[in-house]
Write an enzyme that holds these catalytic residues in place. Structure first.
Site, PDB file in Angstrom:
ATOM      1  N   ASN A  40       0.828  -1.210   0.000  1.00 48.66           N
ATOM      2  CA  ASN A  40       0.000   0.000   0.000  1.00 48.66           C
ATOM      3  C   ASN A  40       0.858   1.255   0.000  1.00 48.66           C
ATOM      4  OD1 ASN A  40      -2.496   1.409   0.261  1.00 48.66           O
ATOM      5  ND2 ASN A  40      -2.256   1.556   2.454  1.00 48.66           N
ATOM      6  N   ASP A 105       6.093  -4.848   2.071  1.00 54.13           N
ATOM      7  CA  ASP A 105       4.920  -4.315   2.741  1.00 54.13           C
ATOM      8  C   ASP A 105       3.836  -5.400   2.834  1.00 54.13           C
ATOM      9  OD1 ASP A 105       3.724  -1.634   3.736  1.00 54.13           O
ATOM     10  OD2 ASP A 105       2.233  -2.236   2.262  1.00 54.13           O
ATOM     11  N   TRP A 106       2.597  -5.114   2.427  1.00 49.33           N
ATOM     12  CA  TRP A 106       1.531  -6.106   2.498  1.00 49.33           C
ATOM     13  C   TRP A 106       1.745  -7.254   1.518  1.00 49.33           C
ATOM     14  CZ3 TRP A 106      -1.407  -7.122   6.324  1.00 49.33           C
ATOM     15  CH2 TRP A 106      -1.840  -6.114   7.186  1.00 49.33           C
ATOM     16  N   GLU A 129      10.952  -4.809   4.373  1.00 48.19           N
ATOM     17  CA  GLU A 129       9.911  -3.942   4.939  1.00 48.19           C
ATOM     18  C   GLU A 129       8.528  -4.583   4.850  1.00 48.19           C
ATOM     19  OE1 GLU A 129       9.705  -0.595   6.506  1.00 48.19           O
ATOM     20  OE2 GLU A 129      11.576  -1.560   7.105  1.00 48.19           O
ATOM     21  N   HIS A 270      10.901   3.136   4.109  1.00 45.23           N
ATOM     22  CA  HIS A 270       9.935   2.068   3.841  1.00 45.23           C
ATOM     23  C   HIS A 270       9.847   1.705   2.362  1.00 45.23           C
ATOM     24  CE1 HIS A 270       6.656  -0.673   4.387  1.00 45.23           C
ATOM     25  NE2 HIS A 270       5.850   0.046   3.614  1.00 45.23           N
TER      26      HIS A 270
END
Length: 292
Positions: A40, A105-106, A129, A270
């Protein structure tokens, strides 16, 4: 930071039907698939400068998750289990086997959740991350706590959907260098309409903080436990200061996953692909090459 970072997205768009919707992807290279999975509020565009340094190791495929990038935006809840169903459907629709996963991330949740349930189809996992384990608000900075608690409050919808805060502020604020207007416009494009921003709102509400949401916490614990004993080589790229993966998380990962290799990558927050794409691509390529 890498010196030569291009805003250009020089890949041919491709689409595949999954659960009645179109999912967008790009690819480069030949051989066993290397599936790059974003989070995201990004898309396959995040990987544009990584793929050229990695495609010598196989068929690099970067998808847009459902509701993101150029993929369709069906009227669904956009919970992580919805994304998981489309993600698995994407893999099935393209007939991808012998997968190497590169996760951010996700994309970490989706890839690890898939790998734990399909160990026979995953050869290796590289991650950076990522949502790697349940979290505590108390382990985060006061600023991070305040922002993500706000996202999960009644004010979150107005902030993320009304103001497009995740795209306009969180994204550029989590990169060391300054994104160009051309780059920002690519990230903005899928979410120009408020009606398209629901996925961006749901994602931060799914982060497994302090035991909530319980089904996400359970899923993360389950894939951690399963992959701890799985015979799948894993690589973790660690950045300083990082945002999700702090030094304590790196230490936890070393203990949790016996097959884990850790590479310290230096500066990054990130969205590290926007600061160190060449280093990421070359590091993952070298690691994958050493597994053969």
């Amino acid at each position: 930071m890498d010196e030569h970072i291009s805003a250009e997205f020089s890949f041919q768009s491709q689409f595949v039907k999954v659960r009645g919707s179109s999912m967008h992807f790009v690819e480069q290279g030949e051989g066993d698939p290397i599936l790059l999975v974003h989070g995201n509020p990004t898309s396959s565009y995040l990987w544009r400068n990584v793929i050229p340094h990695l495609s010598g190791q196989g068929r690099c495929i970067a998808l847009d998750l459902i509701g993101m990038g150029k993929s369709s935006k069906p009227d669904i809840a956009y919970r992580m289990f919805d994304h998981a169903a489309y993600f698995e459907g994407f893999i099935t629709a393209l007939g991808l086997t012998n997968l190497r996963l590169v996760l951010h991330d996700w994309g970490g949740f989706l890839g690890l959740h898939y790998a734990a349930r399909h160990q026979d189809n995953v050869r290796a996992i590289a991650m950076m991350e990522c949502v790697i384990k349940p979290m505590k608000f108390s382990d985060r900075s006061e600023q991070t706590q305040a922002i993500f608690k706000m996202f999960r409050s009644d004010a979150g919808w107005g902030k993320i959907v009304g103001e497009n805060f995740f795209v306009e502020k969180v994204l550029p604020g989590s990169i060391v260098r300054k994104l160009s207007e051309e780059e920002m416009n690519v990230y903005r494009e899928p979410f120009l309409e408020e009606s398209a921003r629901k996925p961006v709102y749901v994602f931060p509400n799914e982060i497994p903080f302090d035991g909530e949401p319980p089904d996400i916490v359970a899923a993360v614990k389950s894939y951690d436990e399963t992959l701890a004993t799985a015979d799948i080589p894993m690589l973790l790229l660690a950045f300083t200061p990082g945002a999700i993966i702090a030094p304590a998380d790196v230490a936890w990962c070393r203990e949790q996953f016996p097959s884990l290799t850790v590479k310290e990558m230096g500066q990054g927050i990130h969205f590290v692909q926007e600061d160190q794409p060449e280093a990421i691509g070359r590091t993952v390529a070298e690691w994958l090459g050493g597994l053969d």
